[in-house]
Motif scaffolding. Sequence first.
Motif, PDB file in Angstrom:
ATOM      1  N   ILE A  67      20.582 -23.258  19.449  1.00 41.12           N
ATOM      2  CA  ILE A  67      19.759 -22.399  20.323  1.00 41.12           C
ATOM      3  C   ILE A  67      20.388 -21.009  20.411  1.00 41.12           C
ATOM      4  O   ILE A  67      19.697 -19.982  20.330  1.00 41.12           O
ATOM      5  CB  ILE A  67      19.613 -23.044  21.735  1.00 41.12           C
ATOM      6  CG1 ILE A  67      18.776 -24.332  21.634  1.00 41.12           C
ATOM      7  CG2 ILE A  67      18.973 -22.069  22.721  1.00 41.12           C
ATOM      8  CD1 ILE A  67      18.833 -25.207  22.886  1.00 41.12           C
ATOM      9  N   ILE A  75      11.871 -23.622  24.541  1.00 42.30           N
ATOM     10  CA  ILE A  75      12.007 -24.914  23.845  1.00 42.30           C
ATOM     11  C   ILE A  75      10.866 -25.806  24.335  1.00 42.30           C
ATOM     12  O   ILE A  75      10.629 -25.899  25.549  1.00 42.30           O
ATOM     13  CB  ILE A  75      13.346 -25.593  24.196  1.00 42.30           C
ATOM     14  CG1 ILE A  75      14.515 -24.663  23.877  1.00 42.30           C
ATOM     15  CG2 ILE A  75      13.489 -26.925  23.448  1.00 42.30           C
ATOM     16  CD1 ILE A  75      15.824 -25.076  24.518  1.00 42.30           C
ATOM     17  N   ASP A  77       9.879 -29.625  24.262  1.00 43.86           N
ATOM     18  CA  ASP A  77      10.262 -30.992  23.895  1.00 43.86           C
ATOM     19  C   ASP A  77       8.966 -31.797  23.790  1.00 43.86           C
ATOM     20  O   ASP A  77       8.415 -32.247  24.793  1.00 43.86           O
ATOM     21  CB  ASP A  77      11.195 -31.591  24.952  1.00 43.86           C
ATOM     22  CG  ASP A  77      11.509 -33.051  24.666  1.00 43.86           C
ATOM     23  OD1 ASP A  77      11.107 -33.550  23.589  1.00 43.86           O
ATOM     24  OD2 ASP A  77      12.149 -33.701  25.524  1.00 43.86           O
ATOM     25  N   ALA A  90      17.867 -32.284  25.062  1.00 44.86           N
ATOM     26  CA  ALA A  90      17.081 -31.053  25.225  1.00 44.86           C
ATOM     27  C   ALA A  90      17.255 -30.496  26.640  1.00 44.86           C
ATOM     28  O   ALA A  90      17.442 -29.289  26.828  1.00 44.86           O
ATOM     29  CB  ALA A  90      15.602 -31.338  24.937  1.00 44.86           C
ATOM     30  N   ALA A  94      19.037 -26.977  27.334  1.00 48.75           N
ATOM     31  CA  ALA A  94      18.246 -25.912  27.977  1.00 48.75           C
ATOM     32  C   ALA A  94      18.986 -25.402  29.216  1.00 48.75           C
ATOM     33  O   ALA A  94      19.078 -24.186  29.450  1.00 48.75           O
ATOM     34  CB  ALA A  94      16.860 -26.444  28.344  1.00 48.75           C
ATOM     35  N   THR A  97      21.989 -23.201  28.211  1.00 49.32           N
ATOM     36  CA  THR A  97      21.692 -21.898  27.592  1.00 49.32           C
ATOM     37  C   THR A  97      20.767 -21.029  28.451  1.00 49.32           C
ATOM     38  O   THR A  97      20.565 -19.855  28.151  1.00 49.32           O
ATOM     39  CB  THR A  97      21.000 -22.100  26.223  1.00 49.32           C
ATOM     40  OG1 THR A  97      19.847 -22.923  26.406  1.00 49.32           O
ATOM     41  CG2 THR A  97      21.934 -22.753  25.215  1.00 49.32           C
ATOM     42  N   VAL A  99      17.574 -21.344  28.591  1.00 40.04           N
ATOM     43  CA  VAL A  99      16.264 -21.186  27.937  1.00 40.04           C
ATOM     44  C   VAL A  99      15.282 -22.153  28.605  1.00 40.04           C
ATOM     45  O   VAL A  99      15.635 -23.301  28.888  1.00 40.04           O
ATOM     46  CB  VAL A  99      16.367 -21.477  26.414  1.00 40.04           C
ATOM     47  CG1 VAL A  99      15.007 -21.382  25.744  1.00 40.04           C
ATOM     48  CG2 VAL A  99      17.356 -20.515  25.763  1.00 40.04           C
ATOM     49  N   LEU A 101      12.439 -24.843  29.307  1.00 35.50           N
ATOM     50  CA  LEU A 101      12.103 -26.081  28.588  1.00 35.50           C
ATOM     51  C   LEU A 101      10.749 -26.584  29.065  1.00 35.50           C
ATOM     52  O   LEU A 101      10.554 -26.873  30.248  1.00 35.50           O
ATOM     53  CB  LEU A 101      13.166 -27.148  28.884  1.00 35.50           C
ATOM     54  CG  LEU A 101      12.880 -28.554  28.352  1.00 35.50           C
ATOM     55  CD1 LEU A 101      12.928 -28.586  26.823  1.00 35.50           C
ATOM     56  CD2 LEU A 101      13.886 -29.561  28.924  1.00 35.50           C
ATOM     57  N   PRO A 238      12.539 -30.467  33.630  1.00 37.56           N
ATOM     58  CA  PRO A 238      12.114 -29.408  32.717  1.00 37.56           C
ATOM     59  C   PRO A 238      11.424 -28.291  33.514  1.00 37.56           C
ATOM     60  O   PRO A 238      11.014 -28.510  34.657  1.00 37.56           O
ATOM     61  CB  PRO A 238      11.115 -30.119  31.795  1.00 37.56           C
ATOM     62  CG  PRO A 238      10.649 -31.315  32.559  1.00 37.56           C
ATOM     63  CD  PRO A 238      11.764 -31.713  33.471  1.00 37.56           C
ATOM     64  N   THR A 239      11.306 -27.122  32.930  1.00 39.04           N
ATOM     65  CA  THR A 239      10.672 -26.004  33.621  1.00 39.04           C
ATOM     66  C   THR A 239       9.236 -26.375  33.986  1.00 39.04           C
ATOM     67  O   THR A 239       8.733 -26.012  35.051  1.00 39.04           O
ATOM     68  CB  THR A 239      10.686 -24.753  32.707  1.00 39.04           C
ATOM     69  OG1 THR A 239      11.991 -24.637  32.132  1.00 39.04           O
ATOM     70  CG2 THR A 239      10.331 -23.502  33.470  1.00 39.04           C
TER      71      THR A 239
END
Length: 257
Positions: A67, A75, A77, A90, A94, A97, A99, A101, A238-239
């Motif tokens: 990444i 990202i 998934d 993942a 995420a 980093t 970033v 997800l 996750p986001t």
Amino acid sequence: MESAAAPARILILGGTGEAAQLAAALAADPRFAPVTALAGRTAKPAMLAGEVRMGGFGGVEGLVAYIREAGPRLIVDATHPFAAQIRRHAAEAAAATGVALLRLERPAWAKQRGDRWHEVEDLPAAATLAPKLGRRAFLTVGRKEIAAFADQPAVHYLVRLVEPPATPLPLADYHLLLERGPFDEADELQLLRAHKIDLVIAKQSGGKATYGKIAAARTLRLPVILQRRPALPPGYAPTATVATAADARAWIEKAIA
Ligand code: NAP
């Protein structure tokens, strides 16, 4: 002269039909540059739009390094609901980093009137239950975990895989079918009848592509041993989560804008 902005790189963790649909939608849009990562389990995967990266990353550390180097804006998934390890990796990568997800996951099948489901936690439990429910089972759980059924010689297995296995299957009595989905209900009905199947063993995969056997089992009043989806990793957040490739694309458009 003003140069156009570089397309936003989107890392899609793939291996599902939804991942392929999303890659096609993003690759057709000049604002995006999708890269689909595949584990490499299938020697000849179906054609994918955009860039494709084959093989594992080397754990969370490897994914974090990838990444940082590739610099995806997002990202996605979109791995299979049963691919529990890569989902955890993942989420951890995420978080490490920063970033965003997006989890793309098809909803589980809902039980309908007439379904004779026996839900189990894992495949060893399915193998123990199988001889109590039938003698000729249609087994569609993938190659990786089929050894769970090795100790069940009382059952004949009709096994369906996408590609030929590298070694003979570790089953006492089986017939192998090599076919790639989707599979519709009429064809599945014919298959179950032709092989005198009296039990279906499957994963709770959800989605339309493999629902035909579930519907066919209901029509024939056959029992279905259904492996429940694995539990989410602790603290999994996750986001956002969406159910379809179209919803994923809409979410990505908003997020990038
Ligand atoms: P898994 O157990 O969750 O992951 C095992 C390892 O495989 C991961 O740690 C990772 O290796 C690598 N990996 C998995 N998915 C990857 C991807 N999309 N891109 C790059 N590396 C990946 O996964 P699995 O259950 O074996 O599934 C493998 C693939 O098949 C997934 O892409 C999944 O979507 C697809 N699939 C799985 C099932 C199923 O029933 N499990 C069914 C249909 C399709 P590293 O640690 O080295 O990064």
